[in-house]
Design a protein around this motif. Structure first.
Motif, PDB file in Angstrom:
ATOM      1  N   SER A 153     -28.072 178.148 -63.223  1.00 48.93           N
ATOM      2  CA  SER A 153     -28.780 177.682 -64.412  1.00 48.93           C
ATOM      3  C   SER A 153     -28.408 178.421 -65.690  1.00 48.93           C
ATOM      4  O   SER A 153     -28.618 177.907 -66.784  1.00 48.93           O
ATOM      5  CB  SER A 153     -30.297 177.779 -64.204  1.00 48.93           C
ATOM      6  OG  SER A 153     -30.704 179.124 -64.137  1.00 48.93           O
ATOM      7  N   ALA A 211     -31.789 172.284 -60.302  1.00 50.53           N
ATOM      8  CA  ALA A 211     -31.493 171.045 -61.036  1.00 50.53           C
ATOM      9  C   ALA A 211     -32.088 171.090 -62.440  1.00 50.53           C
ATOM     10  O   ALA A 211     -32.153 170.088 -63.130  1.00 50.53           O
ATOM     11  CB  ALA A 211     -32.021 169.837 -60.266  1.00 50.53           C
ATOM     12  N   ILE A 229     -27.358 173.052 -69.458  1.00 51.76           N
ATOM     13  CA  ILE A 229     -27.126 171.821 -68.705  1.00 51.76           C
ATOM     14  C   ILE A 229     -25.748 171.768 -68.059  1.00 51.76           C
ATOM     15  O   ILE A 229     -25.585 171.220 -66.966  1.00 51.76           O
ATOM     16  CB  ILE A 229     -27.381 170.567 -69.597  1.00 51.76           C
ATOM     17  CG1 ILE A 229     -27.435 169.299 -68.741  1.00 51.76           C
ATOM     18  CG2 ILE A 229     -26.357 170.485 -70.706  1.00 51.76           C
ATOM     19  CD1 ILE A 229     -28.505 169.303 -67.679  1.00 51.76           C
ATOM     20  N   GLY A 230     -24.726 172.352 -68.696  1.00 51.50           N
ATOM     21  CA  GLY A 230     -23.399 172.348 -68.089  1.00 51.50           C
ATOM     22  C   GLY A 230     -23.389 173.072 -66.766  1.00 51.50           C
ATOM     23  O   GLY A 230     -22.850 172.574 -65.763  1.00 51.50           O
ATOM     24  N   ILE A 275     -25.442 171.195 -64.045  1.00 56.19           N
ATOM     25  CA  ILE A 275     -24.690 170.062 -63.487  1.00 56.19           C
ATOM     26  C   ILE A 275     -23.706 170.534 -62.420  1.00 56.19           C
ATOM     27  O   ILE A 275     -23.562 169.906 -61.363  1.00 56.19           O
ATOM     28  CB  ILE A 275     -23.966 169.293 -64.608  1.00 56.19           C
ATOM     29  CG1 ILE A 275     -24.984 168.520 -65.454  1.00 56.19           C
ATOM     30  CG2 ILE A 275     -22.916 168.345 -64.041  1.00 56.19           C
ATOM     31  CD1 ILE A 275     -24.389 167.878 -66.688  1.00 56.19           C
ATOM     32  N   ALA A 296     -25.858 171.502 -59.237  1.00 57.68           N
ATOM     33  CA  ALA A 296     -26.521 170.339 -58.639  1.00 57.68           C
ATOM     34  C   ALA A 296     -25.508 169.383 -58.013  1.00 57.68           C
ATOM     35  O   ALA A 296     -25.732 168.852 -56.915  1.00 57.68           O
ATOM     36  CB  ALA A 296     -27.360 169.623 -59.683  1.00 57.68           C
ATOM     37  N   THR A 297     -24.402 169.166 -58.695  1.00 54.79           N
ATOM     38  CA  THR A 297     -23.375 168.266 -58.163  1.00 54.79           C
ATOM     39  C   THR A 297     -22.763 168.832 -56.887  1.00 54.79           C
ATOM     40  O   THR A 297     -22.528 168.095 -55.913  1.00 54.79           O
ATOM     41  CB  THR A 297     -22.274 168.026 -59.218  1.00 54.79           C
ATOM     42  OG1 THR A 297     -22.863 167.470 -60.388  1.00 54.79           O
ATOM     43  CG2 THR A 297     -21.208 167.077 -58.693  1.00 54.79           C
ATOM     44  N   ALA A 345     -31.224 163.312 -61.616  1.00 49.39           N
ATOM     45  CA  ALA A 345     -30.531 163.735 -62.839  1.00 49.39           C
ATOM     46  C   ALA A 345     -30.907 165.171 -63.202  1.00 49.39           C
ATOM     47  O   ALA A 345     -32.093 165.480 -63.366  1.00 49.39           O
ATOM     48  CB  ALA A 345     -30.876 162.796 -63.991  1.00 49.39           C
ATOM     49  N   PRO A 346     -29.935 166.065 -63.339  1.00 41.21           N
ATOM     50  CA  PRO A 346     -30.222 167.432 -63.792  1.00 41.21           C
ATOM     51  C   PRO A 346     -30.937 167.429 -65.139  1.00 41.21           C
ATOM     52  O   PRO A 346     -30.700 166.558 -65.983  1.00 41.21           O
ATOM     53  CB  PRO A 346     -28.838 168.066 -63.910  1.00 41.21           C
ATOM     54  CG  PRO A 346     -27.989 167.286 -62.965  1.00 41.21           C
ATOM     55  CD  PRO A 346     -28.508 165.880 -63.049  1.00 41.21           C
ATOM     56  N   ARG A 347     -31.817 168.423 -65.336  1.00 41.61           N
ATOM     57  CA  ARG A 347     -32.667 168.447 -66.528  1.00 41.61           C
ATOM     58  C   ARG A 347     -32.513 169.757 -67.299  1.00 41.61           C
ATOM     59  O   ARG A 347     -32.701 170.826 -66.717  1.00 41.61           O
ATOM     60  CB  ARG A 347     -34.140 168.293 -66.124  1.00 41.61           C
ATOM     61  CG  ARG A 347     -34.425 167.060 -65.286  1.00 41.61           C
ATOM     62  CD  ARG A 347     -35.866 167.064 -64.792  1.00 41.61           C
ATOM     63  NE  ARG A 347     -36.141 165.908 -63.956  1.00 41.61           N
ATOM     64  CZ  ARG A 347     -37.324 165.666 -63.385  1.00 41.61           C
ATOM     65  NH1 ARG A 347     -38.332 166.512 -63.580  1.00 41.61           N
ATOM     66  NH2 ARG A 347     -37.498 164.587 -62.645  1.00 41.61           N
TER      67      ARG A 347
END
Length: 351
Positions: A9, A80, A85-86, A89, A92-93, A330-332
Motif C-alpha cells: 500500500s 486492496a 493506488i499504483g 494495484i 491486488a493484481t 476494484a482497488p481503492r
C-alpha cells in the motif's frame, strides 16, 4: 487454515504466510527507504515500480521458507486499499492472479483493518477494544466491535502524526524517515526549552490536528541560526515529540472515557501503525490506559509498520466468517473503516 498475505500500500513490499493458530510461518518485508530518501518522502511512482520489481521474488521466498505449495493455501489475501493506488494495484493484481491460478478464494483486505486486527494475531484478544491507529497516512480512534465492524470516535482534521514526524525531521535536517530520526535526536534534547502548542487539547471531541504544530515548529526553526546546531536540533525534536505525544494522550484519554461508557465490556487499548513504534508514545499511552482502567496492547515493533502478516491474518478473520471477494474487486485509494462516520470539520481527503 493457511493464508498468503500481500502488502503493497505504500513503501514496504511484503509477503507472509500465516495460519489460523496465530503462527507466522514465514514473512518477507522489503523497505524502500533508500529509494525515497533523496526525496525526503515517498514518491508514488517510485514505490509502485519497486513493488512490481520485487513482489514476485518475495512471495516465492516466503513460500519456500515455509516449505509450502500454493495448492496448500486456503486463500490469498492482498491489500486492496487504502493507499497509493499504483502500489495497491500491483499487490491486488498479483493476489488475484495467484488465487485464480491456484483455484483459491481471493480476499481484498482493507489495509487499516490489517492494523486494527493485529492485536488479535499477537495476543488473541476479544472484541470490543479501543484502537489508536497512528501512522504516516492515518490517525484515528476507533471502537473495534468485530471483523468489519468499526465505530470511529475521532480522526485527524488535517495531517497524520507520521506525516508530521517526517516534515519536522526534514525541516530540522534530521533525515528520513522522520519517526526514528526525531526519536533518536530527542533522547539528548530538552523538551521544555521551546514552547510549542498542543493542538486540540481540551476539546470536547476526539479529533486530532497536527498542521498547526508543524507550522509552529517551522516558525521556530526559522527563528534559530541556520544550519541548526546539534543542540538546537535535539531540542526542537524533543519539544515537538513531547507536544505531539501530549496531544495524542489528551485525545485518547477522552476517547477512553467514551469507550468505557458505551462499551463497558471492553478491556483493552490497542495502538497500531508505524508511529506506534515510538517509545515515548508507548510509555505515555500505558499511563493513559492505566488511568482509564484499560490494558495497553502494542504489537511487536516489526508488526507496527506495514507488513503482510497482518494482511494474511485479516484474511483469515474474513475467511472464518465465510467471506471472499470477486476477482473484479476494484482497488481503492480511499477506504474508510467506518463509512458512516461524519467528515471531520477541516478534514482533507485522507480516508
Amino acid at each position: 487454515m493457511l493464508v498468503l498475505g500481500i502488502e503493497t500500500s505504500c513503501d514496504e513490499t511484503a509477503a507472509a504466510l500465516v495460519d489460523d493458530g496465530r503462527n507466522v510461518l514465514a514473512q518477507r518485508v522489503l523497505s524502500q527507504i533508500e529509494e525515497h530518501k533523496p526525496f525526503g518522502g515517498v514518491v508514488p511512482e517510485v514505490a509502485a515500480r519497486s513493488h512490481l520489481l520485487h513482489l514476485d521474488r518475495l512471495i516465492a521466498e516466503t513460500m519456500a521458507e515455509a516449505g509450502r505449495r500454493f495448492a496448500e493455501l486456503d486463500a490469498v489475501a492482498a491489500t486492496a486499499g487504502p493507499g497509493l493506488i499504483g502500489g495497491v494495484i500491483v499487490g491486488a493484481t498479483t493476489g488475484k492472479a495467484l488465487a485464480l491460478a491456484a483455484g483459491k478464494p481471493f480476499l481484498a483486505v482493507n489495509h487499516l483493518e490489517g492494523h486494527a486486527l493485529t492485536a488479535r494475531l499477537t495476543d488473541g484478544i476479544d472484541f470490543p477494544y479501543l484502537l489508536l491507529l497512528v501512522s504516516g497516512g492515518h490517525c484515528q480512534l476507533l471502537a473495534v466491535e468485530g471483523v468489519g465492524r468499526y465505530r470511529r470516535l475521532g480522526t485527524t482534521i488535517d495531517d497524520a502524526a507520521g506525516e508530521a514526524f517526517d516534515k519536522v525531521a526534514k525541516m530540522a535536517g534530521l533525515g528520513y524517515p522522520g519517526g526514528p530520526a526525531i526519536q533518536q535526536a530527542a533522547l539528548s534534547g530538552d523538551p521544555a526549552r521551546f514552547a510549542l502548542p498542543r493542538p486540540m487539547k481540551g476539546r470536547p471531541d476526539c479529533d486530532f490536528s497536527f498542521s498547526g504544530l508543524k507550522n509552529a515548529v517551522r516558525l521556530l526553526i526559522e527563528s534559530l541560526p541556520r544550519p541548526l546546531s546539534p543542540t538546537d536540533a535535539a531540542d526542537v525534536a524533543a519539544g515537538f515529540q513531547a507536544a505531539l505525544v501530549d496531544s495524542i494522550a489528551d485525545r485518547v484519554t477522552r476517547a477512553a472515557r467514551r469507550f468505557r461508557a458505551e462499551w463497558p465490556d471492553g478491556r483493552h487499548l490497542v495502538v497500531s501503525g508505524g508511529v506506534a513504534a515510538n517509545a515515548a508514545l508507548r510509555q505515555t499511552l500505558a499511563e493513559v490506559a492505566t488511568r482509564a482502567g484499560l490494558a495497553l496492547l502494542a504489537p511487536p515493533l516489526a508488526l507496527c509498520t506495514d507488513n503482510a502478516a497482518m494482511i494474511a491474518w485479516a484474511g483469515i478473520e474474513k475467511l472464518r466468517l465465510g467471506h471472499s471477494d470477486p476477482l473484479d474487486f476494484a482497488p481503492r485509494p480511499r477506504w474508510p473503516l467506518d463509512p458512516t462516520a461524519p467528515r471531520a470539520v477541516g478534514a482533507g481527503v485522507k480516508a
